[in-house]
Write a protein that holds these residues in place. Sequence first.
Motif, PDB file in Angstrom:
ATOM      1  N   ASN A  96      -3.373  12.309   7.633  1.00  0.00           N
ATOM      2  CA  ASN A  96      -3.176  11.288   6.596  1.00  0.00           C
ATOM      3  C   ASN A  96      -1.970  10.400   6.906  1.00  0.00           C
ATOM      4  OD1 ASN A  96      -5.348  11.658   4.920  1.00  0.00           O
ATOM      5  ND2 ASN A  96      -4.308  13.082   3.531  1.00  0.00           N
ATOM      6  N   HIS A  97      -2.025   9.205   6.360  1.00  0.00           N
ATOM      7  CA  HIS A  97      -0.965   8.217   6.600  1.00  0.00           C
ATOM      8  C   HIS A  97       0.384   8.676   6.040  1.00  0.00           C
ATOM      9  CE1 HIS A  97       1.148   4.278   5.987  1.00  0.00           C
ATOM     10  NE2 HIS A  97       0.663   4.117   7.215  1.00  0.00           N
ATOM     11  N   ALA A  98       1.448   8.166   6.668  1.00  0.00           N
ATOM     12  CA  ALA A  98       2.821   8.536   6.281  1.00  0.00           C
ATOM     13  C   ALA A  98       3.095   8.278   4.798  1.00  0.00           C
ATOM     14  CB  ALA A  98       3.812   7.753   7.134  1.00  0.00           C
ATOM     15  N   SER A  99       2.484   7.257   4.225  1.00  0.00           N
ATOM     16  CA  SER A  99       2.762   6.970   2.815  1.00  0.00           C
ATOM     17  C   SER A  99       2.167   8.044   1.902  1.00  0.00           C
ATOM     18  CB  SER A  99       2.227   5.586   2.429  1.00  0.00           C
ATOM     19  OG  SER A  99       0.869   5.447   2.783  1.00  0.00           O
ATOM     20  N   ILE A 100       1.093   8.688   2.343  1.00  0.00           N
ATOM     21  CA  ILE A 100       0.553   9.816   1.573  1.00  0.00           C
ATOM     22  C   ILE A 100       1.507  11.010   1.715  1.00  0.00           C
ATOM     23  CG2 ILE A 100      -1.342  11.504   1.442  1.00  0.00           C
ATOM     24  CD1 ILE A 100      -3.256   9.293   2.266  1.00  0.00           C
TER      25      ILE A 100
ATOM     26  N   GLN B  25      -0.757  -9.267   1.284  1.00  0.00           N
ATOM     27  CA  GLN B  25       0.274  -8.234   1.217  1.00  0.00           C
ATOM     28  C   GLN B  25       0.111  -7.534  -0.121  1.00  0.00           C
ATOM     29  OE1 GLN B  25       3.445  -8.735   3.422  1.00  0.00           O
ATOM     30  NE2 GLN B  25       3.778  -6.568   3.021  1.00  0.00           N
ATOM     31  N   GLY B  26       0.371  -6.232  -0.152  1.00  0.00           N
ATOM     32  CA  GLY B  26       0.272  -5.503  -1.409  1.00  0.00           C
ATOM     33  C   GLY B  26      -0.713  -4.358  -1.318  1.00  0.00           C
ATOM     34  N   GLY B  27      -0.699  -3.498  -2.335  1.00  0.00           N
ATOM     35  CA  GLY B  27      -1.625  -2.369  -2.374  1.00  0.00           C
ATOM     36  C   GLY B  27      -2.329  -2.344  -3.714  1.00  0.00           C
TER      37      GLY B  27
ATOM     38  N   GLN C 222      -9.270   5.586  -6.052  1.00  0.00           N
ATOM     39  CA  GLN C 222      -9.523   4.794  -4.839  1.00  0.00           C
ATOM     40  C   GLN C 222      -8.299   3.912  -4.619  1.00  0.00           C
ATOM     41  OE1 GLN C 222     -13.432   2.986  -4.257  1.00  0.00           O
ATOM     42  NE2 GLN C 222     -14.030   3.763  -6.261  1.00  0.00           N
ATOM     43  N   MET C 223      -7.658   4.157  -3.499  1.00  0.00           N
ATOM     44  CA  MET C 223      -6.450   3.388  -3.185  1.00  0.00           C
ATOM     45  C   MET C 223      -6.744   2.505  -1.969  1.00  0.00           C
ATOM     46  SD  MET C 223      -4.090   3.638  -0.616  1.00  0.00           S
ATOM     47  CE  MET C 223      -2.734   2.498  -0.355  1.00  0.00           C
ATOM     48  N   GLY C 224      -6.034   1.417  -1.832  1.00  0.00           N
ATOM     49  CA  GLY C 224      -6.216   0.580  -0.647  1.00  0.00           C
ATOM     50  C   GLY C 224      -5.083  -0.413  -0.517  1.00  0.00           C
ATOM     51  N   THR C 225      -5.201  -1.269   0.460  1.00  0.00           N
ATOM     52  CA  THR C 225      -4.146  -2.257   0.660  1.00  0.00           C
ATOM     53  C   THR C 225      -4.762  -3.654   0.751  1.00  0.00           C
ATOM     54  OG1 THR C 225      -2.476  -3.022   2.232  1.00  0.00           O
ATOM     55  CG2 THR C 225      -4.121  -1.553   3.092  1.00  0.00           C
ATOM     56  N   LEU C 226      -3.956  -4.630   0.401  1.00  0.00           N
ATOM     57  CA  LEU C 226      -4.380  -6.033   0.506  1.00  0.00           C
ATOM     58  C   LEU C 226      -3.919  -6.622   1.831  1.00  0.00           C
ATOM     59  CD1 LEU C 226      -3.174  -7.151  -3.076  1.00  0.00           C
ATOM     60  CD2 LEU C 226      -5.320  -6.027  -2.431  1.00  0.00           C
TER      61      LEU C 226
ATOM     62  N   GLY D  98       0.836  -1.195   0.000  1.00  0.00           N
ATOM     63  CA  GLY D  98       0.000   0.000   0.000  1.00  0.00           C
ATOM     64  C   GLY D  98       0.873   1.247   0.000  1.00  0.00           C
ATOM     65  N   TYR D  99       1.989   1.151   0.693  1.00  0.00           N
ATOM     66  CA  TYR D  99       2.921   2.278   0.735  1.00  0.00           C
ATOM     67  C   TYR D  99       3.355   2.626  -0.703  1.00  0.00           C
ATOM     68  CZ  TYR D  99       6.902   5.115   2.184  1.00  0.00           C
ATOM     69  OH  TYR D  99       7.779   6.150   2.363  1.00  0.00           O
ATOM     70  N   ALA D 100       3.737   1.591  -1.447  1.00  0.00           N
ATOM     71  CA  ALA D 100       4.181   1.804  -2.830  1.00  0.00           C
ATOM     72  C   ALA D 100       3.040   2.358  -3.688  1.00  0.00           C
ATOM     73  CB  ALA D 100       4.698   0.498  -3.421  1.00  0.00           C
ATOM     74  N   ALA D 101       1.817   1.921  -3.414  1.00  0.00           N
ATOM     75  CA  ALA D 101       0.676   2.410  -4.190  1.00  0.00           C
ATOM     76  C   ALA D 101       0.475   3.908  -3.964  1.00  0.00           C
ATOM     77  CB  ALA D 101      -0.593   1.635  -3.811  1.00  0.00           C
ATOM     78  N   ASN D 102       0.530   4.341  -2.712  1.00  0.00           N
ATOM     79  CA  ASN D 102       0.330   5.764  -2.424  1.00  0.00           C
ATOM     80  C   ASN D 102       1.449   6.623  -2.997  1.00  0.00           C
ATOM     81  OD1 ASN D 102      -2.096   6.358  -1.187  1.00  0.00           O
ATOM     82  ND2 ASN D 102      -1.386   5.762   0.844  1.00  0.00           N
ATOM     83  N   VAL D 103       2.673   6.225  -2.685  1.00  0.00           N
ATOM     84  CA  VAL D 103       3.814   7.026  -3.126  1.00  0.00           C
ATOM     85  C   VAL D 103       3.854   7.093  -4.658  1.00  0.00           C
ATOM     86  CG1 VAL D 103       6.332   6.938  -3.235  1.00  0.00           C
ATOM     87  CG2 VAL D 103       5.196   6.630  -1.053  1.00  0.00           C
TER      88      VAL D 103
ATOM     89  N   VAL E 118      -8.853   8.777  -2.325  1.00  0.00           N
ATOM     90  CA  VAL E 118      -9.219   8.251  -1.005  1.00  0.00           C
ATOM     91  C   VAL E 118      -8.417   6.982  -0.713  1.00  0.00           C
ATOM     92  CG1 VAL E 118     -11.090   7.316   0.395  1.00  0.00           C
ATOM     93  CG2 VAL E 118     -11.542   9.221  -1.149  1.00  0.00           C
ATOM     94  N   ASP E 119      -7.772   6.963   0.435  1.00  0.00           N
ATOM     95  CA  ASP E 119      -7.006   5.801   0.890  1.00  0.00           C
ATOM     96  C   ASP E 119      -7.927   4.942   1.758  1.00  0.00           C
ATOM     97  OD1 ASP E 119      -5.472   4.057   2.415  1.00  0.00           O
ATOM     98  OD2 ASP E 119      -3.773   5.423   2.574  1.00  0.00           O
ATOM     99  N   GLU E 120      -8.290   3.783   1.222  1.00  0.00           N
ATOM    100  CA  GLU E 120      -9.240   2.895   1.907  1.00  0.00           C
ATOM    101  C   GLU E 120      -8.510   1.730   2.590  1.00  0.00           C
ATOM    102  OE1 GLU E 120     -12.758   3.554   2.014  1.00  0.00           O
ATOM    103  OE2 GLU E 120     -13.450   3.116  -0.019  1.00  0.00           O
ATOM    104  N   ALA E 121      -7.260   1.970   3.001  1.00  0.00           N
ATOM    105  CA  ALA E 121      -6.464   0.878   3.595  1.00  0.00           C
ATOM    106  C   ALA E 121      -7.211   0.189   4.732  1.00  0.00           C
ATOM    107  CB  ALA E 121      -5.127   1.420   4.092  1.00  0.00           C
ATOM    108  N   HIS E 122      -7.822   0.985   5.618  1.00  0.00           N
ATOM    109  CA  HIS E 122      -8.480   0.399   6.792  1.00  0.00           C
ATOM    110  C   HIS E 122      -9.983   0.208   6.584  1.00  0.00           C
ATOM    111  CE1 HIS E 122      -4.952   0.430   9.385  1.00  0.00           C
ATOM    112  NE2 HIS E 122      -4.601   1.463   8.633  1.00  0.00           N
ATOM    113  N   ALA E 123     -10.424   0.324   5.356  1.00  0.00           N
ATOM    114  CA  ALA E 123     -11.855   0.174   5.086  1.00  0.00           C
ATOM    115  C   ALA E 123     -12.130  -0.943   4.083  1.00  0.00           C
ATOM    116  CB  ALA E 123     -12.406   1.493   4.543  1.00  0.00           C
TER     117      ALA E 123
HETATM  118  C1  LIG Z   1      -3.905   4.516   5.796  1.00  0.00           C
HETATM  119  C2  LIG Z   1      -2.799   3.629   5.280  1.00  0.00           C
HETATM  120  N1  LIG Z   1      -2.404   3.773   4.014  1.00  0.00           N
HETATM  121  C3  LIG Z   1      -1.425   3.016   3.507  1.00  0.00           C
HETATM  122  C4  LIG Z   1      -0.792   2.060   4.258  1.00  0.00           C
HETATM  123  C5  LIG Z   1       0.311   1.264   3.676  1.00  0.00           C
HETATM  124  O1  LIG Z   1      -0.131  -0.019   3.344  1.00  0.00           O
HETATM  125  P1  LIG Z   1       0.842  -1.264   3.364  1.00  0.00           P
HETATM  126  O2  LIG Z   1       0.993  -1.708   4.790  1.00  0.00           O
HETATM  127  O3  LIG Z   1       0.162  -2.270   2.507  1.00  0.00           O
HETATM  128  O4  LIG Z   1       2.141  -0.814   2.807  1.00  0.00           O
HETATM  129  C6  LIG Z   1      -1.193   1.855   5.572  1.00  0.00           C
HETATM  130  C7  LIG Z   1      -0.566   0.797   6.373  1.00  0.00           C
HETATM  131  O5  LIG Z   1      -0.057   0.885   7.398  1.00  0.00           O
HETATM  132  C8  LIG Z   1      -2.204   2.679   6.113  1.00  0.00           C
HETATM  133  O6  LIG Z   1      -2.582   2.557   7.386  1.00  0.00           O
END
Ligand SMILES: Cc1ncc(COP(=O)(O)O)c(C=O)c1O
Length: 434
Positions: free
Chosen positions: A141-145, A289-291, A278-282, A119-124, A250-255
């Motif tokens: 917002n999350h550190a990856s954003i 694992q993955g975004g 729409q972004m998110g994580t697996l 997900g980190y790679a997806a956002n960045v 929108v980062d839907e990582a936790h949704a």
């Molecule tokens: C809101 C949010 N976005 C992105 C990520 C990054 O996702 P990933 O753990 O798949 O790298 C996280 C994970 O910690 C997150 O909480």
Amino acid sequence: MEDRGFDLEARLATLEENELNRTLSPVDRVAERGYFAQSCGGELPVLDADEALVFASNNYLGLTDDQRVQDAARRAAATVGTGSGASRLVTGDTMVHRDVERLLAETKGTDRALTFSSGYAANVGTIAALEPDVIFSDELNHASIIDGCRLVDCETVVYDHRDVEDLRAKLAARADRDDAPVDADSASDPNADACSGSDSSASASSDSSSPDGTESWLIVTDSVFSMDGTVAPLSALCDVAEEFGAWVMVDEAHATGLYVDGGGVVQAEGLEDRVHVQMGTLSKALASQGGYVAGSDALISCLVNDARSFVFSTGLTPPAAAAASEALHLARHGDARERLWENVAHLRDGLETMGFDVPGDSQILPVVVGDRRDALALEAALRDRNVVVPAIRPPTVPDGESRLRFAPMATHEQADVVACLEAVREASEEVGLL
Ligand SMILES: Cc1ncc(COP(=O)(O)O)c(C=O)c1O
């Protein structure tokens, strides 16, 4: 000879002095309970004699040890391979990638989806590839954003958490200046939090301005905020974005996987046609694992070409893609979501009855204790009672807002929630928080 190296011992000593040092504590399996080991540096871990209940995992639906998800990963490893062997653009694109992307696009109501190795790679990668002229970003917002914003040679305007009026005021203020031609050096604006460390070579595409030739604006927000459990007012954010012609990401990582039909908050609010990215994580409810990014055909085609974290990184592993596919299928069609939300309601009710304020409106239940030492003491007292809820401290949350972040899972039994609440009561009394 001069020493031009790094004084790591001093850095670690400072972290230790400030009670900010973080350590690793391995567990035997990823599930709602497990045997943990104390922090052991580089040594082999020794597991505790007692099994502990885990109330802090992002494995919200408890699907990491579901037989069907594990079998899907096994089958993919056996038939496709354990790794992708190359970037998707070279030889790393497989049928299991296409399968999970099709299912993600269907769930998210978009033309297409694209998976990344995290997900980190997806956002960045996505933010850098879009190369907005101005980014409007929620302060939590999350550190990856945040890191994605730093990669772009642009201005980042931070708005107050979930505050649509603050965002509107900042969009209006920026629009007043927008008569001027596009200025890539606008990061020097004293009224805004400027990005630094930009990488202007982040995208191979040459034109990042909007279709009108004016500045391109991106409003970006988490949907569920990971440390606060709050939910972004997405519909109101879309209204404001539309007033100013900005795009919404929108980062839907936790949704992802937790709301209607296995979608996220975007689906719960029926905003598929108003959210551009729409972004998110697996790696959370989807037990893998993955975004991913879901959006229009054009968006995905651009990311395939321009997102450096996609282009220059090995494709997601086939077992991870297959596990996520199966987990998404189960999230959509099984009863795990219902069981999760029952456990959330039970735990929230118990914590509030005890006298704790539990902010937010999601499966993440933060109990803010303030001082980091209190948070650590509560974590330790819970651990003594075989309940694992790690303290969240700076830099993850602001100083003075240290907390325990409770996250129940669908696979907890009612008795587990009761045991957790009992442990919280005893531990809080022991450390003087109740
Ligand atoms: C809101 C949010 N976005 C992105 C990520 C990054 O996702 P990933 O753990 O798949 O790298 C996280 C994970 O910690 C997150 O909480």
